[in-house]
Design a protein around this motif. Structure first.
Motif, PDB file in Angstrom:
ATOM      1  N   GLY A   1      -9.480  -4.592   5.725  1.00  0.00           N
ATOM      2  CA  GLY A   1      -8.915  -5.934   5.717  1.00  0.00           C
ATOM      3  C   GLY A   1      -7.528  -6.088   6.315  1.00  0.00           C
ATOM      4  N   LEU A   2      -7.092  -5.147   7.119  1.00  0.00           N
ATOM      5  CA  LEU A   2      -5.769  -5.301   7.732  1.00  0.00           C
ATOM      6  C   LEU A   2      -5.808  -6.386   8.797  1.00  0.00           C
ATOM      7  CD1 LEU A   2      -4.383  -1.679   8.300  1.00  0.00           C
ATOM      8  CD2 LEU A   2      -3.814  -3.308   6.500  1.00  0.00           C
ATOM      9  N   PRO A   3      -4.714  -7.131   8.921  1.00  0.00           N
ATOM     10  CA  PRO A   3      -4.657  -8.145   9.985  1.00  0.00           C
ATOM     11  C   PRO A   3      -4.630  -7.480  11.359  1.00  0.00           C
ATOM     12  CG  PRO A   3      -2.570  -8.034   8.783  1.00  0.00           C
ATOM     13  CD  PRO A   3      -3.525  -7.103   8.097  1.00  0.00           C
ATOM     14  N   ASP A   4      -5.003  -8.240  12.396  1.00  0.00           N
ATOM     15  CA  ASP A   4      -4.982  -7.711  13.765  1.00  0.00           C
ATOM     16  C   ASP A   4      -3.608  -7.143  14.091  1.00  0.00           C
ATOM     17  OD1 ASP A   4      -7.592  -8.409  14.177  1.00  0.00           O
ATOM     18  OD2 ASP A   4      -7.136 -10.291  15.218  1.00  0.00           O
ATOM     19  N   GLY A   5      -3.605  -5.989  14.696  1.00  0.00           N
ATOM     20  CA  GLY A   5      -2.364  -5.350  15.096  1.00  0.00           C
ATOM     21  C   GLY A   5      -1.694  -4.529  14.015  1.00  0.00           C
ATOM     22  N   ALA A   6      -2.175  -4.611  12.784  1.00  0.00           N
ATOM     23  CA  ALA A   6      -1.592  -3.838  11.687  1.00  0.00           C
ATOM     24  C   ALA A   6      -2.378  -2.544  11.523  1.00  0.00           C
ATOM     25  CB  ALA A   6      -1.633  -4.639  10.394  1.00  0.00           C
ATOM     26  N   ALA A   7      -1.657  -1.461  11.284  1.00  0.00           N
ATOM     27  CA  ALA A   7      -2.311  -0.173  11.108  1.00  0.00           C
ATOM     28  C   ALA A   7      -1.483   0.693  10.178  1.00  0.00           C
ATOM     29  CB  ALA A   7      -2.487   0.540  12.452  1.00  0.00           C
ATOM     30  N   GLY A   8      -2.156   1.561   9.449  1.00  0.00           N
ATOM     31  CA  GLY A   8      -1.484   2.570   8.648  1.00  0.00           C
ATOM     32  C   GLY A   8      -1.009   2.101   7.290  1.00  0.00           C
ATOM     33  N   LEU A   9      -0.640   3.099   6.500  1.00  0.00           N
ATOM     34  CA  LEU A   9      -0.241   2.831   5.115  1.00  0.00           C
ATOM     35  C   LEU A   9       1.067   2.068   4.995  1.00  0.00           C
ATOM     36  CD1 LEU A   9      -1.140   6.221   3.409  1.00  0.00           C
ATOM     37  CD2 LEU A   9      -2.403   4.082   3.363  1.00  0.00           C
ATOM     38  N   LEU A  10       1.898   2.126   6.016  1.00  0.00           N
ATOM     39  CA  LEU A  10       3.202   1.468   5.924  1.00  0.00           C
ATOM     40  C   LEU A  10       3.290   0.192   6.758  1.00  0.00           C
ATOM     41  CD1 LEU A  10       5.572   4.570   5.939  1.00  0.00           C
ATOM     42  CD2 LEU A  10       4.592   3.328   4.000  1.00  0.00           C
ATOM     43  N   HIS A  11       2.137  -0.379   7.094  1.00  0.00           N
ATOM     44  CA  HIS A  11       2.145  -1.611   7.903  1.00  0.00           C
ATOM     45  C   HIS A  11       2.830  -2.754   7.176  1.00  0.00           C
ATOM     46  CE1 HIS A  11      -0.814  -4.157   5.797  1.00  0.00           C
ATOM     47  NE2 HIS A  11      -1.222  -2.996   5.338  1.00  0.00           N
ATOM     48  N   GLY A  12       2.908  -2.693   5.847  1.00  0.00           N
ATOM     49  CA  GLY A  12       3.444  -3.807   5.069  1.00  0.00           C
ATOM     50  C   GLY A  12       4.915  -3.708   4.719  1.00  0.00           C
ATOM     51  N   VAL A  13       5.622  -2.688   5.212  1.00  0.00           N
ATOM     52  CA  VAL A  13       7.050  -2.617   4.900  1.00  0.00           C
ATOM     53  C   VAL A  13       7.812  -3.630   5.742  1.00  0.00           C
ATOM     54  CG1 VAL A  13       6.939  -0.173   4.213  1.00  0.00           C
ATOM     55  CG2 VAL A  13       7.612  -0.774   6.541  1.00  0.00           C
ATOM     56  N   ASP A  14       8.949  -4.048   5.258  1.00  0.00           N
ATOM     57  CA  ASP A  14       9.773  -5.014   5.982  1.00  0.00           C
ATOM     58  C   ASP A  14      10.281  -4.418   7.297  1.00  0.00           C
ATOM     59  OD1 ASP A  14       9.420  -6.744   3.880  1.00  0.00           O
ATOM     60  OD2 ASP A  14      11.463  -6.520   3.072  1.00  0.00           O
ATOM     61  N   ALA A  15      10.603  -5.278   8.231  1.00  0.00           N
ATOM     62  CA  ALA A  15      11.212  -4.827   9.491  1.00  0.00           C
ATOM     63  C   ALA A  15      12.519  -4.112   9.169  1.00  0.00           C
ATOM     64  CB  ALA A  15      11.480  -6.028  10.400  1.00  0.00           C
ATOM     65  N   GLY A  16      12.761  -3.015   9.852  1.00  0.00           N
ATOM     66  CA  GLY A  16      13.983  -2.256   9.622  1.00  0.00           C
ATOM     67  C   GLY A  16      13.877  -1.234   8.502  1.00  0.00           C
ATOM     68  N   VAL A  17      12.667  -1.087   7.935  1.00  0.00           N
ATOM     69  CA  VAL A  17      12.444  -0.106   6.867  1.00  0.00           C
ATOM     70  C   VAL A  17      11.592   1.018   7.431  1.00  0.00           C
ATOM     71  CG1 VAL A  17      11.339   0.318   4.626  1.00  0.00           C
ATOM     72  CG2 VAL A  17      12.629  -1.799   5.015  1.00  0.00           C
ATOM     73  N   SER A  18      11.992   2.228   7.180  1.00  0.00           N
ATOM     74  CA  SER A  18      11.213   3.391   7.600  1.00  0.00           C
ATOM     75  C   SER A  18      11.223   4.413   6.477  1.00  0.00           C
ATOM     76  CB  SER A  18      11.773   3.993   8.890  1.00  0.00           C
ATOM     77  OG  SER A  18      13.075   4.472   8.680  1.00  0.00           O
TER      78      SER A  18
ATOM     79  N   ASP B   1      -1.674  -0.422  -0.941  1.00  0.00           N
ATOM     80  CA  ASP B   1      -2.157   0.365   0.198  1.00  0.00           C
ATOM     81  C   ASP B   1      -2.055   1.856  -0.098  1.00  0.00           C
ATOM     82  OD1 ASP B   1      -2.778  -1.908   1.642  1.00  0.00           O
ATOM     83  OD2 ASP B   1      -0.909  -1.891   2.801  1.00  0.00           O
ATOM     84  N   LEU B   2      -0.919   2.299  -0.611  1.00  0.00           N
ATOM     85  CA  LEU B   2      -0.730   3.717  -0.933  1.00  0.00           C
ATOM     86  C   LEU B   2      -1.738   4.183  -1.997  1.00  0.00           C
ATOM     87  CD1 LEU B   2       3.177   3.826  -1.054  1.00  0.00           C
ATOM     88  CD2 LEU B   2       1.721   4.877   0.694  1.00  0.00           C
ATOM     89  N   GLU B   3      -2.025   3.314  -2.957  1.00  0.00           N
ATOM     90  CA  GLU B   3      -2.951   3.677  -4.043  1.00  0.00           C
ATOM     91  C   GLU B   3      -4.368   3.933  -3.546  1.00  0.00           C
ATOM     92  OE1 GLU B   3      -2.352   0.495  -6.840  1.00  0.00           O
ATOM     93  OE2 GLU B   3      -0.693   1.560  -7.835  1.00  0.00           O
ATOM     94  N   GLN B   4      -4.731   3.395  -2.387  1.00  0.00           N
ATOM     95  CA  GLN B   4      -6.075   3.642  -1.857  1.00  0.00           C
ATOM     96  C   GLN B   4      -6.276   5.109  -1.493  1.00  0.00           C
ATOM     97  OE1 GLN B   4      -7.894   0.740   0.752  1.00  0.00           O
ATOM     98  NE2 GLN B   4      -6.235  -0.694   0.290  1.00  0.00           N
TER      99      GLN B   4
END
Length: 154
Positions: free
Chosen positions: A46-63, A141-144
């Motif tokens: 169910g990820l939106p187009d262009g989103a990938a990986g476990l950290l796709h949902g972090v805010d911009a500027g977060v790594s 996401d991480l819990e999956q």
């Protein structure tokens, strides 16, 4: 355990030492490369187009920054041309602003782990210069990929 992420990492000639096996430091490099693939490319429904990986949902500027690593070597890792190492990864702990990636590294399919590893990752907000709290969406996401911690021999 929910699910694991499995990837193949090709050993390089520069990874081997004079004895013909993969140097211990290079084994960590192989595991770190697998960690990067896990966090960037693990499949989630169910990820939106262009989103990938476990950290796709972090805010911009977060790594993620590596806070600590623990590794145990169980067997020799001989270099075999064109035979990639097999890494299986999962999330063994999720905290407030950090999470732990666990892994087993195998020399060949069906073989026992040559190394087991855990890596604590801190989510870091570069703008605020502080830890970023794991959001509910990122936690889900991480819990999956949640599973047990590595059983170190200690």
């Amino acid at each position: 355990m929910a699910q694991t992420f499995t990837t193949e990492i090709q050993a390089r000639y520069r990874d081997i030492n004079l004895a013909g096996h993969v140097d211990n430091v290079e084994a960590v490099r192989v595991l770190d490369e697998a960690r990067y693939e896990f966090l960037r490319f693990a499949r989630l429904p169910g990820l939106p187009d262009g989103a990938a990986g476990l950290l796709h949902g972090v805010d911009a500027g977060v790594s993620e920054l590596v806070a600590s690593q623990t590794i145990e070597y169980h067997s020799e890792m001989r270099f075999v041309p064109y035979q990639p190492f097999l890494a299986s990864l999962w999330v063994s702990r999720i905290g407030r602003s950090s999470f732990t990636v666990a892994a087993e590294l195998r020399v060949e399919a069906g073989g026992g782990p040559a190394a087991v590893w855990e890596c604590v990752n801190v989510l870091w907000d570069h703008r605020a210069q502080s830890a970023w709290s794991v959001s509910d969406a990122v936690r889900a996401d991480l819990e999956q990929y949640a599973g047990d911690p590595v059983a170190f021999r200690r």
